[in-house]
Design a protein around this motif. Structure first.
Motif, mmCIF file in Angstrom:
data_model
loop_
_atom_site.group_PDB
_atom_site.id
_atom_site.type_symbol
_atom_site.label_atom_id
_atom_site.label_comp_id
_atom_site.label_asym_id
_atom_site.label_seq_id
_atom_site.Cartn_x
_atom_site.Cartn_y
_atom_site.Cartn_z
ATOM 1 N N THR A 278 0.848 -1.192 0.000
ATOM 2 C CA THR A 278 0.000 0.000 0.000
ATOM 3 C C THR A 278 0.882 1.240 0.000
ATOM 4 O O THR A 278 1.716 1.427 0.900
ATOM 5 C CB THR A 278 -0.946 0.021 1.205
ATOM 6 O OG1 THR A 278 -1.773 -1.138 1.182
ATOM 7 C CG2 THR A 278 -1.832 1.264 1.164
ATOM 8 N N TYR A 279 0.711 2.061 -1.019
ATOM 9 C CA TYR A 279 1.470 3.306 -1.149
ATOM 10 C C TYR A 279 0.479 4.475 -1.086
ATOM 11 O O TYR A 279 -0.349 4.635 -1.987
ATOM 12 C CB TYR A 279 2.192 3.366 -2.489
ATOM 13 C CG TYR A 279 3.188 2.261 -2.762
ATOM 14 C CD1 TYR A 279 4.544 2.441 -2.520
ATOM 15 C CD2 TYR A 279 2.775 1.046 -3.302
ATOM 16 C CE1 TYR A 279 5.463 1.433 -2.792
ATOM 17 C CE2 TYR A 279 3.673 0.039 -3.587
ATOM 18 C CZ TYR A 279 5.028 0.237 -3.321
ATOM 19 O OH TYR A 279 5.923 -0.755 -3.605
ATOM 20 N N PHE A 280 0.540 5.234 -0.035
ATOM 21 C CA PHE A 280 -0.272 6.452 0.086
ATOM 22 C C PHE A 280 -1.743 6.169 -0.226
ATOM 23 O O PHE A 280 -2.405 6.888 -0.972
ATOM 24 C CB PHE A 280 0.282 7.536 -0.846
ATOM 25 C CG PHE A 280 1.751 7.764 -0.649
ATOM 26 C CD1 PHE A 280 2.222 8.453 0.457
ATOM 27 C CD2 PHE A 280 2.679 7.241 -1.548
ATOM 28 C CE1 PHE A 280 3.589 8.634 0.654
ATOM 29 C CE2 PHE A 280 4.040 7.427 -1.370
ATOM 30 C CZ PHE A 280 4.509 8.118 -0.256
ATOM 31 N N GLY A 281 -2.236 5.051 0.328
ATOM 32 C CA GLY A 281 -3.630 4.681 0.172
ATOM 33 C C GLY A 281 -3.947 3.871 -1.069
ATOM 34 O O GLY A 281 -5.098 3.466 -1.254
ATOM 35 N N PHE B 73 5.478 8.692 -6.580
ATOM 36 C CA PHE B 73 4.849 7.374 -6.648
ATOM 37 C C PHE B 73 3.772 7.328 -7.723
ATOM 38 O O PHE B 73 3.739 6.418 -8.561
ATOM 39 C CB PHE B 73 4.247 6.981 -5.293
ATOM 40 C CG PHE B 73 3.162 5.945 -5.416
ATOM 41 C CD1 PHE B 73 3.479 4.629 -5.743
ATOM 42 C CD2 PHE B 73 1.832 6.291 -5.251
ATOM 43 C CE1 PHE B 73 2.469 3.673 -5.887
ATOM 44 C CE2 PHE B 73 0.821 5.346 -5.384
ATOM 45 C CZ PHE B 73 1.142 4.033 -5.699
ATOM 46 N N HIS B 74 2.868 8.288 -7.709
ATOM 47 C CA HIS B 74 1.768 8.289 -8.680
ATOM 48 C C HIS B 74 2.302 8.427 -10.104
ATOM 49 O O HIS B 74 1.754 7.820 -11.040
ATOM 50 C CB HIS B 74 0.784 9.411 -8.350
ATOM 51 C CG HIS B 74 -0.043 9.153 -7.123
ATOM 52 N ND1 HIS B 74 -1.070 8.239 -7.094
ATOM 53 C CD2 HIS B 74 0.038 9.679 -5.865
ATOM 54 C CE1 HIS B 74 -1.614 8.211 -5.888
ATOM 55 N NE2 HIS B 74 -0.956 9.072 -5.123
ATOM 56 N N SER C 25 9.184 5.691 -5.151
ATOM 57 C CA SER C 25 7.812 5.369 -4.748
ATOM 58 C C SER C 25 7.564 5.737 -3.290
ATOM 59 O O SER C 25 6.422 5.660 -2.814
ATOM 60 C CB SER C 25 7.541 3.876 -4.946
ATOM 61 O OG SER C 25 8.442 3.092 -4.179
ATOM 62 N N GLU C 26 8.605 6.142 -2.571
ATOM 63 C CA GLU C 26 8.440 6.576 -1.187
ATOM 64 C C GLU C 26 8.046 8.050 -1.084
ATOM 65 O O GLU C 26 7.820 8.559 0.011
ATOM 66 C CB GLU C 26 9.728 6.294 -0.407
ATOM 67 C CG GLU C 26 10.042 4.804 -0.319
ATOM 68 C CD GLU C 26 11.354 4.500 0.367
ATOM 69 O OE1 GLU C 26 11.935 5.439 0.965
ATOM 70 O OE2 GLU C 26 11.801 3.346 0.313
ATOM 71 N N ASP C 27 7.990 8.720 -2.227
ATOM 72 C CA ASP C 27 7.506 10.097 -2.310
ATOM 73 C C ASP C 27 6.104 10.055 -2.926
ATOM 74 O O ASP C 27 5.905 9.426 -3.974
ATOM 75 C CB ASP C 27 8.452 10.926 -3.176
ATOM 76 C CG ASP C 27 7.975 12.349 -3.371
ATOM 77 O OD1 ASP C 27 7.071 12.551 -4.228
ATOM 78 O OD2 ASP C 27 8.498 13.255 -2.720
ATOM 79 N N SER C 28 5.139 10.706 -2.325
ATOM 80 C CA SER C 28 3.739 10.570 -2.749
ATOM 81 C C SER C 28 3.511 11.043 -4.183
ATOM 82 O O SER C 28 2.806 10.390 -4.961
ATOM 83 C CB SER C 28 2.815 11.330 -1.796
ATOM 84 O OG SER C 28 3.124 12.719 -1.786
ATOM 85 N N THR D 246 -3.405 0.446 -3.149
ATOM 86 C CA THR D 246 -2.962 -0.941 -3.016
ATOM 87 C C THR D 246 -2.441 -1.443 -4.352
ATOM 88 O O THR D 246 -3.125 -1.350 -5.372
ATOM 89 C CB THR D 246 -4.115 -1.845 -2.533
ATOM 90 O OG1 THR D 246 -4.568 -1.372 -1.252
ATOM 91 C CG2 THR D 246 -3.648 -3.289 -2.398
#
Length: 705
Positions: A35-38, A609-610, A603-606, A40
């Motif tokens: 799960t990354y920033f909500g 990541f997107h 991917s650890e930055d919101s 999945t």
């Protein structure tokens, strides 16, 4: 009749494979999610990341069994290999260079798996073999990674890589006796070797856990000094960062052993710091010549107390600086040659002069300057192309450089620094007529209107009728420039009527740091748009058609191929992603991948990541899409871009794609990311790639007739 039957067999096999989907090995799926920033994200093939497990090894065997069975049915595969072997079989020699009072060069008689290091008293003397990597393994999978000669010319420290790994082992050879000493250093990676006195500096990591040697993160690199004749456990720690594991270090020593230079870089940044120490002063401290990690600072040389360096600080196309080391501890830095419109790639000191290598619209220019920065004249290069190397000594009259282009086999020139004249020192002799081929440079507009250069090479007399097989290559990242160069592998493609195109897309260094930045992080889509526009140009201008267009790229270029195939699967007939970065959400968790955050983001930055999720090749494969024929290539010992990227990518593709085009993976055993790959392996792999391309284009190449 035999030729007719041969062609008929190939046609029948081609038709059979085009109508019936191959039966792919079953790949187990696990219920694994992150799960990354909500959001999945499913990762059902994560078990393939464990490349040393028996289950993964069995999976590799099954995939290779299917791939090589498919390749074996291509009737002209052996003919391609035979012709490529013939083309490859010519002598190749590097430019000579001086170390420790002797001259050295590399020589390959044609089909040797690894080039041989030779030594001479002077450049025109008969070379004597110093180190033959071919003698270190029967299959050529042990390669020379780097080396350094002691300044007194007595010893050779050399590092070897086994099976293509980035890990190297360091040995020391006595150049008088030709025998190795007992010295043996382990867990060395991304390191130079810098001699001073009775030993040398090198960079290493702590030993990784058993079974994780090719996949675990490489952190806390340190600089050590190794004294000849001692065990590694007694090596002296010179420098390490006490708390930041993402720092990398390299050491260099001037030829007079007066100055020690330390390079420091940090993951997630684009530049490096540069420190210097006076080795003639017992208690001298490190002095910072260039601080921080926002700018690149490259050492050129140190001569007469002056340090010459290239930097892109306040100069995105780079400039030449000098530092007066005689003023230390005060750092007196001054601009010597300012930034120009062209990109400054490198600088060299030879014959009391400075040689600056510029890139002008992706073509090299070599200029001569006095050490005070005043312009002298250009070096007249033989054609439009690339200066691959330059070697010379500050106090010697002759220097040497190698030159190459698409239709100009790599040639060594001797340059007289007094007269300004060049002469051929070594020219290869091979089955090739440069006048039979045409090289064009075109410029096309990308999606946002950016003007992008591309080289196109083809055989003279080719008709632009949209019927020619074309191979489009690209990279687009890490400030790396894709320049004109001669390739025997490409020659096979060209002589069989193919068009070869090299797109100089954004993300590279073709126009300096601004061109690089335009293809980084949240600008990465520009790279893909540029490449897609290159393909559209080739089709629009009738060099080829969608049914005859293949695309290829390696490493970051493998990511490129995976991304554009997902975005425009209709545009290409065949795709060859090589050792690609395919999982953009987890790349930073393996070996040296954390340093790529500089170009990709994380991917650890919101926000990042997107953006990454939108183009990550692994995460954008969808059911119901008509994908082109795809052959993924990777290697079991690739510890740069771990093979799990390719494993997970092809498993997902084989699961979701239900069409007739083959989607296969060729996994080379006992090989790595590409460096040091044996000649025999390169020939086999190239022949297989071309056979795959021709088969899926429905073409029987002239080499097979």
């Amino acid at each position: 009749m035999k030729k007719i039957l041969f062609g008929l067999f190939g046609f029948i096999m081609m038709q059979s494979c085009s109508k019936n989907q191959l039966k792919y090995p079953e790949t187990r799926k696990d219920d694994v999610t992150d799960t990354y920033f909500g959001v999945t994200v499913s990762d059902p093939y994560r078990w393939l990341e464990n490349d040393t497990s028996p289950e993964v090894k069995k999976w590799v065997e099954e995939q290779n069994k299917l791939t090589f069975a498919y390749l074996k049915t291509i009737p002209y595969r052996d003919a391609l290999k035979k012709r490529l072997t013939e083309l490859w079989n010519y002598e190749r020699v590097s430019a000579p260079f001086k170390e420790g009072g002797k001259y050295f060069l590399f020589r390959n008689d044609g089909l040797q798996n690894q080039s041989v290091l030779c030594m001479m008293d002077h450049p025109d003397a008969e070379p004597k073999v110093v180190l033959d990597p071919n003698a270190l393994s029967p299959d050529g999978t042990v390669a020379l990674n780097t080396f350094a000669v002691s300044h007194d010319g007595r010893y050779l420290a050399y590092a070897i890589s086994r099976a293509g790994s980035d890990w190297v082992e360091v040995f020391v050879r006595d150049l008088k006796t030709g025998q190795d000493l007992k010295d043996h250093l382990l867990w060395v990676k991304f390191s130079g070797l810098a001699w001073t006195g009775d030993g040398f500096y090198y960079s290493r990591y702590d030993a990784p856990g058993k079974g994780t040697e090719l996949s675990s993160q490489n952190t806390f690199q340190k600089v050590y000094f190794h004294k000849l004749g001692t065990d590694q456990e007694y090596d002296r720690l010179v420098y390490r960062h006490p708390s930041e594991g993402d720092r990398m270090y390299g050491a260099w020593v001037s030829r007079d052993e007066h100055w020690f230079v330390l390079f420091e870089s940090k993951w997630g940044t684009r530049g490096n710091a540069l420190w210097i120490k006076d080795l003639t002063k017992a208690n001298d401290e490190l002095h910072c010549v260039a601080e921080g990690f926002d700018h690149e600072n490259g050492l050129v040389d140190i001569q007469d107390g002056i340090l010459y360096m290239i930097t892109n600080q306040e100069a995105p196309r780079y400039r030449l600086m000098k530092v007066d080391l005689r003023a230390l501890p005060e750092v007196k830095k001054a601009e010597l040659i300012p930034q120009k419109n062209d990109v400054l790639e490198a600088a060299y000191l030879a014959g009391g002069k400075l040689f600056l290598q510029y890139l002008s619209d992706v073509k090299n220019v070599l200029e001569v300057y006095q050490t005070d920065g005043s312009y002298v004249h250009p070096v007249q290069l033989p054609a439009i192309g690339t200066v691959l190397s330059f070697s010379g000594e500050p106090d010697e009259e002759n220097a040497y450089y190698t030159f190459t282009s698409f239709n100009y086999p790599t040639t060594v020139f001797r340059y007289n620094t007094k007269t300004g004249s060049s002469e051929v020192w070594f020219a290869p002799r091979l089955d090739f007529r440069p006048e039979d081929y045409i090289v064009e440079q075109v410029f096309y507009n990308s999606k946002d209107g950016t003007r992008v250069p591309m080289f196109i090479t083809y055989k003279k007399g080719m008709q632009r009728n949209g019927k020619n097989p074309a191979l489009l290559y690209g990279y687009g990242g890490f400030n790396i420039t894709m320049k004109p160069s001669f390739s025997t592998a490409v020659l096979l493609w060209l002589e069989n009527g193919g068009v070869y195109a090299l797109a100089n897309i954004r993300g590279g260094g073709e126009y300096g740091e601004e061109w690089h930045e335009a293809g980084m992080k949240l600008n990465k889509q520009n790279v893909f748009d540029d490449f897609i526009a290159a393909a559209e140009y080739l089709i629009r201008e009738k060099y080829t058609s969608r049914k005859k267009l293949a695309i290829m790229g390696g490493s970051n270029g493998g990511l490129l191929i995976g991304a554009v195939v997902n975005q425009r699967p209709d545009l290409f007939r065949v795709a060859i992603p090589q050792v690609g970065v395919m999982d953009m959400l987890r790349f930073h968790k393996f070996t040296i991948g954390g340093s790529w955050v500089t170009d990709y983001g994380s991917s650890e930055d919101s926000v990042q990541f997107h953006y990454l999720l939108k183009y990550s090749p692994l995460h954008n494969i969808h059911s119901g899409v008509k994908y082109p024929a795809i052959l993924v290539t990777t290697a079991d010992h690739d510890d740069r871009v771990v093979p799990a990227h390719s494993f997970k990518y092809i498993a997902t593709l084989q699961e979701k794609y239900k069409g007739p085009n083959p989607v296969l993976i060729r996994i080379q055993t006992s090989a790595g990311h590409g460096g040091g790959k044996p000649t025999s392996v390169i020939i086999d792999e190239t022949a297989d790639i071309y056979a795959f391309i021709y088969r899926n284009m429905g073409i029987e190449p002239p080499a097979a007739r």
